[in-house]
Design a protein around this motif. Structure first.
Motif, short mmCIF file in Angstrom:
data_model
loop_
_atom_site.label_atom_id
_atom_site.label_comp_id
_atom_site.label_asym_id
_atom_site.label_seq_id
_atom_site.Cartn_x
_atom_site.Cartn_y
_atom_site.Cartn_z
N GLU A 154 0.84 -1.18 0.00
CA GLU A 154 0.00 0.00 0.00
C GLU A 154 0.89 1.24 0.00
O GLU A 154 1.61 1.49 0.95
N SER A 199 -6.13 0.44 3.76
CA SER A 199 -6.69 1.56 3.01
C SER A 199 -7.21 1.02 1.70
O SER A 199 -6.43 0.59 0.84
N GLU A 234 1.23 5.44 -0.42
CA GLU A 234 0.44 6.64 -0.22
C GLU A 234 0.53 7.53 -1.45
O GLU A 234 1.61 7.79 -1.97
N ASN A 262 -10.22 6.30 2.02
CA ASN A 262 -8.96 5.89 2.64
C ASN A 262 -9.26 5.23 3.99
O ASN A 262 -8.83 5.71 5.03
N ARG A 263 -10.02 4.15 3.96
CA ARG A 263 -10.45 3.49 5.19
C ARG A 263 -10.23 1.98 5.07
O ARG A 263 -10.17 1.45 3.95
#
Length: 721
Positions: free
Chosen positions: A14, A79, A16, A57-58
């Motif tokens: 993941e 995310s 960002e 973004n959860r």
């Protein structure tokens, strides 16, 4: 093909991203497409990228679907946006993931409060939906427990499977039913506990045989007071809870006291109880000194296949072990497969205080947190390096290696037999799935059809099916029975090959779970229990899903069964060879029905017994060939005989079970308006059902507790048919 969770080949790191401009400016590296066509891969990436733009973004769980609506993959993410976006970037994909992306036509998402909840939901959905690209734990049998009831003055000891709805103590899990039955047998000898049901207990007027052979203390008829019986139950509870030394010491002291008082028969009974307890502990192979409660997982890999061996330790006693063979992609590492197995294993059962694993897991802390959430208490997940814990893991790993070696050897031998079978019948290649059909009945009554399945792993008993012959088929018509069985089987198969199946009225009972060749319209011979979110270890209440619409809606559980994966390890749901037990008549009946169902590309063989039922002179019937025999020493002939005998055994066993149920059925139950009270009144007055059947209407009307309308209904039932 399989994929797994984060830090695994399918779950990309993941990363960002500040905004979509950064995503669009990131160069796309070269990708080994494997079997995925470039055009399809590009289309799949576009579908995923379109969904990724609107994701939060959860933490949550995502599902990938193909064009037919089949679930391809279930994954979790810390995310959702970053994880799904990584798929669209095409970085570090394996060939399996490239194929999965190329097949993706739709996606659905469920947001959760934490990553732990996402992991719990992911494992639950994997077991329910059985996606093609996930690691699948192929073990549908629930583990047995010993149950000591707590809702009765005289507690019952019994074997238990399934959800824990009844009040009492559950001890386990045990690795096999045999281990449970052996332990219960010894505990009955040691503590004289009853094993009968509560209804049987309440209706006893004198002690049963178990009391006579000193396997029960007879609380049902007052042979022992409830207080003394409760003391025996407390001793059994203490023994199963790990306080075995204290219990044995107590019995030893009582034996010595009885001997000193010259009560030798009483002392002998205590001696026998001590011997029974010693037998329980002696039969548990290795026990532990410092590990009170633990499950030990060890994985072994050979020839691209995996085996996970699990040992169960409770109260410093070994309660058995079981080998599991998960379906996983060859590109995955043992640690990745083991992580998925541990998570799925505790989806429907509470974890112990300690879980030992043979490999370091990438997400050990997250998995441990998920296990704590399931258990409602602290659960330690560890990879021991030294000491007794390490010895336990090493012992489990040795067993895993040996179990996988045996399975590979058996598979190789089975494959050679399938090759011989293909050559004997002139098939283009060895069959992967063989189905054998047989019927059983007595003078046309309790008629059933049976289907057994064989593959390169031997007899695939989870794929066995039974067929209750309908009343439309003439009793005793063997050809008609075969036509009905094959029509139901292949008409369903023809429907499933082109569209999502829908259960029909022909279904013996619906499949409780999607996946792995569960054909609708055919009753599973050993149906597994569906996992339930309400039982301990299920989905947390906070993850309850809506039933209609929305991004978070689950796909319906009536989706079509999982189709065969592209790799050779997936067991097909469509047979390559069909064998029917019978001669030319059964062969012609089967051939016509299969042709009517549009199934003409599956080889059909009928096997007729030889003269004087000689097991070495069977005659075979095939389309386009004259009847022929195989050489007496042909390995294929012996293999066919094994298949036929297994089909015969399965059909007869099913018929006997059905006949036994019918024998237990009281004819009075078929009469409308006759409940337990009136049935009891009639039997008390006349004695037997035959006497009721012969009784005149006037006699029936004189029965105490039976009114005129009921008497007329009973008389009409027996005399107007």
């Amino acid at each position: 093909m399989q994929v797994m969770n984060r830090e695994r080949p399918d779950e990309l790191p993941e990363e960002e991203f500040e905004d979509e401009e950064e995503l669009s400016s990131t160069p796309e590296p070269a990708l080994d497409l494997g079997e995925a066509a470039p055009g399809a891969l590009k289309a799949g990436i576009e579908v995923i990228a379109d969904f990724a733009r609107h994701l939060p973004n959860r933490p949550g769980v995502y599902r990938m679907f193909d064009r037919a609506g089949e679930v391809l993959y279930v994954g979790k993410a810390k995310s959702l946006k970053n994880r799904v976006t990584a798929y669209a970037r095409g970085m570090a994909h394996t060939n399996a993931v490239a194929r999965m992306i190329a097949e993706t036509a739709n996606m659905e998402f469920v947001t959760t409060g934490t990553e732990t909840e996402a992991l719990l939901l992911e494992s639950n959905l994997i077991k329910q939906l059985r996606p093609r690209y996930n690691v699948l734990l192929r073990d549908d049998k629930s583990f047995p427990y010993i149950f000591l009831s707590g809702d009765h003055p005289a507690p019952q000891i019994a074997k238990h499977r399934g959800s824990r709805q009844r009040k009492g103590d559950y001890f386990g899990p045990f690795a096999s039913v045999w281990a449970v039955e052996r332990t219960i047998d010894a505990l009955q000898k040691a503590f004289l506990l009853r094993s009968c049901s509560d209804s049987y207990y309440e209706n006893r007027t004198r002690p049963c045989l178990l009391f006579q052979i000193k396997r029960c203390s007879g609380p049902c008829t007052g042979e022992i007071s409830h207080a003394d019986y409760q003391a025996l139950a407390d001793q059994a509870r203490a023994f199963l809870s790990g306080r075995s030394s204290a219990v044995k010491q107590l019995l030893s002291e009582r034996m010595q006291a009885a001997a000193e008082e010259l009560e030798f028969e009483k002392a002998a009974r205590y001696r026998d109880r001590l011997a029974a307890l010693s037998a329980v502990q002696a039969g548990q192979d290795i026990n532990t000194q410092g590990v009170e409660e633990a499950d030990v997982f060890a994985i072994d890999e050979q020839a691209g296949q995996f085996c996970v061996e699990i040992f169960f330790f409770r109260n410093k006693q070994n309660w058995g072990n079981r080998a599991l063979f998960p379906r996983a992609d060859k590109s995955l590492t043992p640690a990745e497969v083991l992580a998925s197995v541990v998570t799925q294993f505790y989806d429907d059962k509470p974890p112990p205080k300690l879980v030992l694993v043979s490999h370091e897991l990438a997400e050990a802390d997250l998995i441990a947190e998920a296990l704590c959430a399931r258990a409602g208490r602290k659960v330690e997940l560890a990879t021991p390096k030294r000491g007794e814990r390490r010895d336990l893991v090493a012992h489990a790993q040795k067993n895993a290696h040996e179990a996988l070696a045996r399975k590979l050897a058996d598979s190789a031998g089975q494959q050679s037999l399938l090759n011989a079978l293909g050559q004997a019948f002139g098939l283009e290649k060895a069959p992967r799935r063989v189905e054998v059909y047989d019927n059983s009945h007595i003078m046309g009554t309790n008629a059933v059809g049976g289907m057994i399945v064989a593959g390169r792993d031997g007899f695939m008993k989870s794929h066995y099916r039974t067929f209750n012959i309908s009343a439309d088929t003439i009793a005793g018509d063997d050809f008609g029975m075969m036509r009905e069985v094959l029509k139901r089987r292949f008409s369903r198969l023809a429907k499933e090959s082109g569209a999502a199946p829908a259960l029909t009225d022909e279904a013996e009972e619906p499949s409780p779970r999607v996946g792995e060749g569960w054909e609708g319209g055919i009753a599973p011979a050993h149906a597994p229990e569906p996992s339930s979110p309400d039982v301990e270890g299920g989905i947390p209440p906070s993850l309850a899903l809506p039933h209609k619409g929305g991004e978070d809606a689950l796909p319906p559980e009536t989706i079509e069964p999982v189709q065969d994966a592209e790799d050779d390890s997936a067991f097909p749901s469509r047979p390559d060879l069909v064998i029917v037990d019978g001669g030319k008549g059964q062969f012609e009946a089967a051939r016509k029905i299969m042709a009517e169902c549009g199934v003409t590309d599956i080889a059909l063989v009928a096997i007729a017994k030889g003269e004087d039922r000689n097991a070495m002179r069977e005659t075979f019937f095939m389309v386009g060939k004259e009847p022929f025999k195989l050489p007496p020493r042909d390995p294929a002939l012996f293999f066919i005989q094994r298949l036929r005998d297994e089909a015969h055994r399965f059909a007869i066993g099913t018929h006997r079970a059905k006949r036994k149920r019918d024998i237990k059925t009281n004819p009075l139950d078929e009469i409308p308006g006759i409940g337990p009270s009136r049935k009891r009144a009639l039997l008390l007055h006349f004695g037997t059902v035959k006497a009721i059947q012969r009784a005149k209407l006037d006699d029936l009307m004189k029965t105490p507790g039976v009114n005129a309308a009921t008497a007329k209904a009973v008389h009409a039932h027996f005399h107007e048919h």
